[in-house]
Design an enzyme around this catalytic site. Structure first.
Site, PDB file in Angstrom:
ATOM      1  N   THR A  76       0.781  -1.230   0.000  1.00  0.00           N
ATOM      2  CA  THR A  76       0.000   0.000   0.000  1.00  0.00           C
ATOM      3  C   THR A  76       0.815   1.285   0.000  1.00  0.00           C
ATOM      4  O   THR A  76       0.693   2.115  -0.904  1.00  0.00           O
ATOM      5  CB  THR A  76      -0.958  -0.017   1.200  1.00  0.00           C
ATOM      6  OG1 THR A  76      -1.844  -1.134   1.054  1.00  0.00           O
ATOM      7  CG2 THR A  76      -1.777   1.264   1.275  1.00  0.00           C
ATOM      8  N   PHE A  77       1.626   1.506   1.011  1.00  0.00           N
ATOM      9  CA  PHE A  77       2.305   2.798   1.103  1.00  0.00           C
ATOM     10  C   PHE A  77       3.285   3.030  -0.053  1.00  0.00           C
ATOM     11  O   PHE A  77       3.282   4.113  -0.651  1.00  0.00           O
ATOM     12  CB  PHE A  77       3.008   2.928   2.461  1.00  0.00           C
ATOM     13  CG  PHE A  77       2.154   3.574   3.519  1.00  0.00           C
ATOM     14  CD1 PHE A  77       0.796   3.298   3.600  1.00  0.00           C
ATOM     15  CD2 PHE A  77       2.691   4.452   4.441  1.00  0.00           C
ATOM     16  CE1 PHE A  77      -0.002   3.890   4.573  1.00  0.00           C
ATOM     17  CE2 PHE A  77       1.912   5.063   5.408  1.00  0.00           C
ATOM     18  CZ  PHE A  77       0.565   4.776   5.484  1.00  0.00           C
TER      19      PHE A  77
END
Length: 418
Positions: A76-77
Site C-alpha cells: 500500500t504505502f
C-alpha cells in the site's frame, strides 16, 4: 529594426510568462478539477464481476486499462507514493509499509509519529506539494504521505487517516471542497477507499465479504457521481480512479516458517509476510546468507544488491539486507507469530509485481479524456506525468512516461491548453 524588435517581443514575452515560478491561484478557476481516487486492493479483474456498475459505466464512457502494473513491492504505502511522485519505491524512499532507516529508526503503518514525519517522505515530492508550490489549491481525503509536511508544504485541506470514517462521509467532504468559491476550490483532490483491501485480507479475494465491499465502494462512487451531476460538474471534472495493487488467496497451510530455515536470534526481522525483509547480525551474516540464499520451495531470497533489475528495488538503504519473496499465495512467518494470530490472513499482496494477481485498476473519465478507450497494461509510475499534465504543472523528475497514456487524452498533449 522596429519590426524585428516587435517580432522578438511577440515570442519572448509568452516564453517569459511560461517560465514564471508559480501561476496565479486565480488560474485554478479555469481548470477542470482533478480527483484522484484510490480503491485499495482492487484487483484489475474485479471490474469484470458485474458488482461495480458505477465504475463500469465510468470505464465504458471514458478510459480504462486492461490492467496497471504496480511497483514492487506490491503493497500500500510504496505504491500510493509512487502514484503521486512517479518514482519507484527505491527512489522515493517509502520502500515498504514497515521499514528501518539508519537515522530515523523504524517506520510502520500504525506509528502515527513516523507517518506524520516529513523526513520519511522527503526523498520524493508528491504532486500536491508540487501543485501548491506552483500556485494551486489542493486537498486530500486520506492518502499516504498527506499527514506530513513534506519539504515544509501541506495540502490546503487534509485529514489524518481514520478508517472508521464512512465512505459516504469521505465523498461528502470531497463534494464540500468542490462547493468552495472558484478561486478557493482545490484543483487537485484525493479520495481513498479501503474496504475492498480489508475484505480481501480477512476473507479472501473470492469471498462474499469481498463482493459486498465492492458493492459498497461502488455505491460511494455513485454518490460522488450523483453529487457531481447535481452541481453540473459531471462533465467538468477529471476523475482518475486507480488501485495500488491486487490480491491473492493465502490458504493457512501455505506458510513458510523462517525459524525452520535459520536461527531467529541471528537476525533482526524488519517485516514478515510478503515480502519478508531481514538484517543478519554482523557476526552471523555469512551463515544466514548461506541458509537463506540457497533454493527453497516456494521462496526466493536475495541479497539486497542482487535483486532482479526489473524490480527497480534494492538500491535504497531502507531496503533490508535480505529480501525474501514467496510464491503467489504463500506467506513468510514464524511458528510463534502464527500461533499468536487472532485470525487467519486469507488474502495478501506484496508479491512479484509481474504476478497477474497483483494487477491494479486504472479508469479515467472527464473532459480531458476520450471515450470508449481501452489501454494496454502500463506501469503505475506513468500515472504521475498524466496527473501533472492534467493540472498543467511542471512535474518533478520522475520514472514515468506519458507516452503509454497519450491515447487516452481527448486532445494531443502538445495541443492541450490549461
Amino acid at each position: 529594426m522596429t519590426r524585428i524588435l516587435a517580432w522578438l517581443l511577440a515570442f519572448a514575452l509568452p516564453a517569459l510568462v511560461g517560465c514564471s515560478e508559480a501561476p496565479p491561484r486565480d488560474d485554478a478557476a479555469a481548470r477542470a478539477p482533478l480527483i484522484l481516487i484510490s480503491i485499495d486492493g482492487f484487483r484489475a479483474d474485479y471490474l469484470q464481476r458485474g458488482l461495480t456498475p458505477t465504475l463500469a459505466a465510468l470505464a465504458a464512457d471514458g478510459v480504462h486499462a486492461e490492467a496497471m502494473q504496480p511497483s514492487f513491492p506490491s503493497i500500500t504505502f510504496p505504491n500510493h507514493y509512487t502514484l503521486v511522485t512517479g518514482l519507484y519505491p527505491d527512489h522515493h524512499g517509502i520502500v515498504h509499509n514497515t521499514m528501518q532507516d539508519p537515522a530515523l529508526g523504524r517506520f510502520a503503518l500504525g506509528n502515527r509519529a513516523a507517518v506524520g514525519d516529513g523526513r520519511w517522505w522527503a526523498e520524493g515530492e508528491p504532486i500536491w506539494v508540487t501543485a501548491e508550490k506552483q500556485g494551486l489549491h489542493t486537498a486530500t481525503m486520506f492518502w499516504p504521505g498527506s499527514e506530513a509536511a513534506i519539504h515544509g508544504v501541506r495540502p490546503d485541506h487534509w485529514h489524518p487517516y481514520d478508517g472508521d470514517v464512512a465512505p459516504r462521509t469521505r465523498v461528502d467532504q470531497v463534494l464540500a471542497w468542490l462547493d468552495l468559491p472558484a478561486t478557493q476550490r482545490p484543483a487537485f483532490i484525493t479520495l481513498y477507499f479501503d474496504a475492498v483491501d480489508g475484505a480481501g485480507h480477512w476473507h479472501g479475494p473470492d469471498s462474499p465479504e469481498l463482493n459486498a465491499a465492492l458493492r459498497d465502494t461502488d455505491a460511494a462512487l455513485a454518490r460522488l457521481v450523483d453529487g457531481l451531476r447535481r452541481r453540473g460538474l459531471y462533465d467538468r471534472v477529471n476523475l482518475v480512479i486507480v488501485s495500488d495493487h491486487g490480491m491473492t488467496a493465502t490458504p493457512p497451510a501455505q506458510t513458510i516458517y523462517l525459524d525452520d530455515l535459520i536461527d531467529l536470534s541471528d537476525v533482526d526481522v524488519v517485516t514478515y509476510d510478503v515480502p519478508a525483509e531481514l538484517n543478519p547480525k554482523p557476526e552471523h551474516a555469512a551463515a544466514v546468507a548461506r541458509a537463506l540464499l540457497a533454493p527453497h520451495p516456494h521462496l526466493r531470497c536475495y541479497a539486497r544488491d542482487a535483486l532482479p533489475a526489473r524490480l527497480h528495488y534494492g538500491g535504497n538503504p531502507r531496503v533490508a539486507a535480505i529480501v525474501c519473496i514467496p510464491d503467489d499465495g504463500w506467506l513468510v512467518s514464524t511458528h510463534a507469530r502464527q500461533a499468536k494470530r487472532k485470525r487467519a490472513l486469507l488474502g495478501e499482496h506484496g508479491y512479484d509485481n509481474d504476478d497477474p494477481a497483483m494487477r491494479a485498476l486504472f479508469v479515467a473519465h472527464g473532459p480531458d479524456f476520450r471515450r470508449g478507450v481501452v489501454l494496454p497494461e502500463f506501469p503505475n509510475v506513468d500515472v504521475y506525468p498524466l496527473l501533472a499534465h492534467l493540472l498543467g504543472i511542471r512535474p518533478q523528475p520522475n520514472d514515468g512516461d506519458l507516452t503509454p497514456l497519450r491515447g487516452a487524452l481527448a486532445m494531443p498533449a502538445t495541443a492541450m491548453h490549461r
